[in-house]
Design an enzyme around this catalytic site. Structure first.
Site, short mmCIF file in Angstrom:
data_model
loop_
_atom_site.label_atom_id
_atom_site.label_comp_id
_atom_site.label_asym_id
_atom_site.label_seq_id
_atom_site.Cartn_x
_atom_site.Cartn_y
_atom_site.Cartn_z
N TYR A 86 0.97 -1.02 0.00
CA TYR A 86 0.10 -0.19 -0.06
C TYR A 86 0.66 1.38 -0.01
O TYR A 86 1.67 1.39 1.01
CB TYR A 86 -0.78 0.06 1.14
N ASN A 167 -14.18 4.90 4.14
CA ASN A 167 -15.97 4.15 3.53
C ASN A 167 -16.54 5.27 3.04
O ASN A 167 -16.80 5.49 2.18
CB ASN A 167 -16.53 3.25 3.52
N VAL A 196 -18.29 1.01 0.85
CA VAL A 196 -17.82 2.33 -0.24
C VAL A 196 -19.44 2.05 -1.02
O VAL A 196 -19.78 2.90 -1.13
CB VAL A 196 -17.08 2.59 -0.61
N TYR A 288 -11.70 3.99 -7.87
CA TYR A 288 -11.26 3.35 -6.19
C TYR A 288 -10.81 2.47 -5.58
O TYR A 288 -9.89 2.32 -4.26
CB TYR A 288 -12.73 4.80 -5.89
N TRP A 314 -8.56 8.91 -3.85
CA TRP A 314 -7.98 8.04 -2.53
C TRP A 314 -8.42 8.99 -1.77
O TRP A 314 -7.89 10.27 -2.18
CB TRP A 314 -6.37 8.21 -3.08
#
Length: 382
Positions: A86, A167, A196, A288, A314
């Site tokens: 990440y 989210n 989301v 996303y 993001w």
């Protein structure tokens, strides 16, 4: 075959003084009562994560507060951080003699002690984190008062407050940032059963915006479709429907007065490419995520003849580019929406008699998540 739900149904004392920084743990020879989920190196979370006890915190230094985490979710991005894949990276911390990383980026915390020179925060206030990758999988932390966002009193359940930082704001901002959507406009999305996706459905429905939602086929498909419909989804399909030529005809009829101008993508891959055929002119595709782990490939004709615009989104970047006041305003807006709690399970490690026992339960849960457990897991350590 097209499938959709036909009916729409309208939470011992220290021997020496220890200097601390606002982003560090305290240690002493006192009996350890607090715990954190830590790791020393990147890897498989079910192998590298472990639970470790540490000493209670001393009073916070000036400009800081001590916070106690009530609930902290285990998000997919948290797993990616531990794996080392990440882009946002945590800062190494010193925990009981070890230099390690603490997992977790999101959580609900309660202020338990306030240092001097702190305005606007009091014991008992609920806060969320304004500092990315701070390490929320812990019982307690000391943090600069500037790095917490106070939540509206009575605005959230514990679960909603613990999951409000990633989210729901992602869903809200994607619905408002790229296209000026009005009542009776349409939004297209994949991954509609994700956290989301469910927030998108609810927020859109509050504004009278209609949604066409895609999910993977599964044994309990009918229950999922009706569950999303209860949240406010207008239509729900599986990706298999994209190969049915009648789908485009139906969509064109439904959206004839307001062609679809926004596609929200967290899957990518060929199915997302097929979904773009349902868009109208001058549409925006916002990505996303990439749950399929496949690239997003788009035909050039979409850009030339339909004037398609693509974006990446993001939430971390939004936080970097906006002020604390703007973040607090967003939290108030989300509180007023009264979104439904995500389906969840609470992993309560507070009663485990040893760090080893807590670690085993944690790793068992992480293995289940990796196998595809669909509920949101929230961690409680104290």
């Amino acid at each position: 075959m097209l499938r959709q739900c036909a009916t729409r149904l309208s939470r011992p004392s220290p021997l020496r003084a220890i200097a601390i920084r606002a982003d560090c743990f305290a240690t002493s020879s006192a009996r350890r009562t607090d715990r954190a989920v830590i790791y020393a190196e990147n890897g498989n979370p079910a192998e590298v994560l472990r639970v470790k006890s540490y000493d209670p915190l001393p009073p916070p230094p000036p400009g800081s507060v001590n916070i106690r985490f009530r609930l902290s979710p285990i998000n997919p991005s948290d797993i990616n951080v531990v794996q080392g894949v990440y882009p946002a990276k945590p800062t190494q911390q010193h925990v009981s003699g070890e230099d390690v990383f603490i997992g977790g980026n999101e959580g609900l915390a309660e202020v338990v002690d306030v240092g001097s020179n702190v305005d606007g925060l009091h014991k008992g206030d609920w806060v969320t984190l304004g500092k990315a990758q701070f390490g929320t999988w812990a019982s307690t932390r000391v943090i600069s008062a500037e790095d917490v966002i106070k939540l509206p009193a009575g605005g959230f359940s514990e679960v909603n407050a613990a999951t409000i930082n990633v989210n729901p704001p992602t869903a809200y901002n994607m619905l408002h940032q790229f296209v000026d959507l009005k009542e009776d406009d349409w939004v297209l999305q994949n991954g509609a059963n994700s956290a989301v996706g469910q927030a998108v459905i609810q927020i859109a429905a509050r504004k009278g915006i209609k949604t066409i939602n895609f999910v993977r086929s599964r044994p309990d498909l009918d229950n999922l479709i009706c569950s999303l419909t209860q949240l406010g989804a207008t239509h729900v399909f599986t990706y298999d429907a994209l190969s049915d030529k009648s789908l485009a005809k139906h969509v064109k009829q439904w959206t004839s007065k307001s062609p679809i101008r926004l596609l929200l993508n967290c899957v990518s891959g060929p199915d997302t490419t097929a979904m773009t055929r349902l868009l109208g002119d001058n549409a925006h595709l916002v990505s996303y995520g990439a749950m399929s782990k496949k690239p997003l490939s788009l035909p050039t004709s979409l850009f030339i003849f339909k004037n398609l615009t693509t974006h990446g989104y993001w939430q971390h970047r939004w936080y970097q580019e906006h002020s604390r006041q703007e973040r607090e305003k967003l939290m108030r807006t989300l509180a007023n929406l009264k979104l439904k709690e995500p389906e969840h399970e609470i992993l309560d490690l507070s009663g485990e008699p040893s760090d080893e026992a807590a670690t085993k339960r944690l790793r068992d849960t992480l293995t289940k998540i990796e196998a595809g457990f669909s509920k949101k897991v929230l961690l409680r350590l104290q």
